[in-house]
Scaffold this motif. Structure first.
Motif, PDB file in Angstrom:
ATOM      1  N   GLU A 115      -2.548   0.074  -4.312  1.00  0.00           N
ATOM      2  CA  GLU A 115      -2.905  -0.959  -3.338  1.00  0.00           C
ATOM      3  C   GLU A 115      -2.895  -2.292  -4.082  1.00  0.00           C
ATOM      4  O   GLU A 115      -3.624  -2.466  -5.058  1.00  0.00           O
ATOM      5  N   GLN A 155      -9.653  -3.622  -7.454  1.00  0.00           N
ATOM      6  CA  GLN A 155      -9.185  -3.791  -6.079  1.00  0.00           C
ATOM      7  C   GLN A 155      -9.988  -4.837  -5.310  1.00  0.00           C
ATOM      8  O   GLN A 155      -9.432  -5.552  -4.491  1.00  0.00           O
ATOM      9  N   ILE A 214       0.848  -1.196   0.000  1.00  0.00           N
ATOM     10  CA  ILE A 214       0.000   0.000   0.000  1.00  0.00           C
ATOM     11  C   ILE A 214       0.883   1.245   0.000  1.00  0.00           C
ATOM     12  O   ILE A 214       1.851   1.345   0.758  1.00  0.00           O
TER      13      ILE A 214
END
Length: 625
Positions: A609, A575, A505
């Motif tokens: 991410e 994601q 991240i």
């Protein structure tokens, strides 16, 4: 429960196996168990042996065991032996020696990380450690006397010694005792016994090698105690040994009669007055061995003997850990459920349950075996339950009522099939009883030796592949070297809530202090994979224009890296939706390490991410030509 009953086999079929009392219960099928033991002796120049044959009706894949005749033995290497009948031999032992933990452990880390931390010297073991003294059997205890580990309490004339004079190579440690040859008083009894009891299953053998000399009326004995040394029984006796320099005799004794709970073994001799020879007895390679709990290639998913509260169970109000006195097992721990008989008549009807706290993973054919004894009245019911949804719902897999003929005076063995529910996921089991109002007897139910056997877990890489490396990131197993912004995390942000992932991240958690940046996580160790090799993993990601994700490989232990695959925002990664990937590592076959890294550019409003899970390195098996 009781020492002389069957430990039923885990297998593929649902079967109820009755104990010696002839009582049966269960759901599908029945089998009865009977023992046929012979204990006659045959003395000859080559060997003396006693045999015990047990026949037991059972099905499937765990050990089928029963109590054999006491003192039954098989001797080799030119020695005549006599096995005496079992008698009570009281007396105290000298408390000598220290209690030293010499156990050997094989601690396997999860997710591809394995450690093997072994202490040196001989060990007292309680698992499935491979031990040369037990061969294919499981070692419960072993000692080759190469070093004093404090596993024995020694009377004055017993000591660790070199075995060179007794058919052993010089330098091989033994436990030796001599009396009168070096002086002393008579008559005397000298004993050496195990410091601590071992927990022996319902079938087992005691193995040892020995040599010695003694005169007429002198006696050597093998002894056993099931009450921690308060009293001792004779397992076998010898009154004729061949003298110094003789080949050692290797002995195997059937000690099933002492199974089903804690037991200590020992050795003692009597020396009479006026004996010109005295007594010399040398022992080596003592081992207590028992069969594998599960047979047919199956593995133990759970074994519980209820010798103490290990936190593995959630107990209803009227379930408790208990001494087995009321359930045909004095001194052997059980899980006991009571109602009414102890004054619990305040409310009825009632249902009382105890259940496994955490689920166990089962695969393919699976079964549950246990022993129990019970008292119940008409309309009272006992059940075994199984849950594949962590206890939200339960299925009945076994049920008994007053017609089943259960008794508090004798245990009954059961075998239940769990294969159907094993296919649904991790399984928890429970035991419960119903007690009705106006029942004068109440319910008493003692449960012991709960064993779940299952087929082994399939290879993560599947059939025709060898799993070289595997990590599902459920815990930090030390498999990875993490860059600053890589961490173990819950997979909630990556479409895998509650499933551990490796997450990289940047920016979205305020890591914008420096850019551009490259952040990497790499395998801590190199693995060797040859031939056709693949890298498999799942991932989900958020990244912006010009951000890049890479999969790297190194064949020189991380000195240099090559790119195997690369992803950018045009690859459509999302994601919260994981994508499965398989990459060919065959061009880099041999010693390999894998890494994952990302580039984050400056001014990127989204940041990066990247969640990675279920990393596998698989080697295709080579079929024989």
């Amino acid at each position: 429960m009781a020492a002389a009953t069957l430990l039923v086999a885990c297998g593929d079929d649902t079967t109820s196996v009755t104990g010696t009392d002839g009582n049966s219960g269960g759901t599908t099928g029945e089998a009865s168990a009977s023992d046929s033991n012979s204990g006659t002796e045959s003395d000859s120049d080559s060997a003396a042996s006693n045999s015990a044959s047990d026949s037991a009706g059972s099905s499937g894949g765990a050990s089928s065991t029963s109590g054999g005749s006491e003192g039954s033995e098989s001797d080799t290497r030119d020695v005549d032996t006599d096995s005496g009948d079992t008698t009570s031999s009281g007396g105290d032992t000298d408390d000598a020696g220290t209690d030293t933990d010499g156990s050997t452990t094989d601690d396997s880390g999860t997710d591809g990380s394995t450690t093997d931390d072994s202490d040196t010297g001989e060990t007292e073991t309680g698992g499935t450690e491979e031990d040369p003294l037990c061969g294919d059997l499981v070692s419960v205890f072993s000692d080759d006397f190469s070093v004093d580990l404090g596993q024995w309490q020694l009377d004055a004339k017993w000591a660790y010694a070199d075995g060179g004079a007794w058919g052993q190579m010089a330098g091989d440690g033994v436990m030796a005792s001599a009396w009168n040859v070096g002086g002393g008083g008579c008559p005397t009894t000298q004993r050496v016994v195990m410091t601590d009891p071992v927990d022996l299953g319902n079938e087992g053998t005691l193995r040892f090698a020995h040599a010695g000399e003694l005169a007429e009326l002198d006696t050597l004995r093998v002894i056993a105690s099931t009450d921690d040394g308060a009293t001792w029984e004779e397992v076998a006796a010898y009154d004729d040994m061949t003298g110094p320099g003789a080949m050692e005799a290797v002995v195997e004794l059937d000690v099933a009669a002492y199974g089903g709970g804690p037991v200590r073994f020992g050795f003692e001799y009597d020396n009479v007055c006026g004996d010109p020879l005295g007594v010399t007895w040398v022992l080596d390679d003592v081992a207590v061995c028992e069969p594998e709990l599960c047979e047919g290639g199956q593995v133990v998913a759970l074994f519980e003997d209820f010798e103490g509260d290990d936190g593995a169970w959630i107990l209803g109000t009227h379930w408790l850990y208990d001494d087995g006195v009321g359930f045909a097992q004095p001194g052997d721990g059980v899980m006991a459920g009571y109602w009414d008989q102890l004054g619990f008549a305040a409310g009825c009807p009632t249902t009382q349950r105890f259940e496994l706290a955490e689920p166990v993973d089962l695969f393919g054919n699976a079964s549950l075996a246990f022993s129990h004894a019970a008292q119940l009245s008409t309309n009272d019911t006992l059940r075994v339950l199984a849950s594949s949804d962590d206890g939200l719902s339960w299925d009945v897999v076994g049920e008994w009522d007053s017609a089943a003929g259960l008794s508090l005076l004798a245990e009954t063995q059961e075998l239940l099939d769990l294969s159907a529910i094993a296919a649904e996921g991790p399984v928890r089991i429970a035991f419960e009883f119903d007690n009705i109002c106006g029942d004068a007897l109440g319910v008493e139910w003692g449960v012991d030796d709960v064993l779940i056997c299952t087929d082994p877990a399939p290879s993560p890489c599947g059939d025709a592949y060898t799993t070289v490396f595997a990590d599902d990131f459920e815990a930090d197993a030390g498999n990875w070297v993490l860059g600053t912004h890589w961490m173990y995390a819950d997979g909630a942000d990556f479409g895998q809530a509650g499933d551990g992932v490796m997450a990289g991240i940047w920016d979205t958690l305020g890591f914008a202090a420096g850019c551009p940046t490259t952040q990497r996580v790499e395998m801590a160790n190199t693995v060797v994979a040859g031939g056709v090799v693949s890298l498999r993993f799942s991932h989900a990601a958020q990244l912006a224009s010009n951000d890049t994700l890479r999969v790297l490989v190194s064949t020189d232990d991380g000195a240099t890296w090559e790119t195997v695959e690369e992803y950018d925002d045009a690859d459509g990664l999302v994601q919260n939706v994981e994508t499965l990937v398989e990459l060919d590592l065959s061009p880099w076959a041999g010693p390999v390490r894998v890494a994952f890294e990302f580039d984050n550019v400056c001014g990127d409003a989204l940041g990066v991410e990247w969640g990675i899970d279920d990393v596998l390195i698989c080697e295709q098996d080579v079929l024989p030509t």
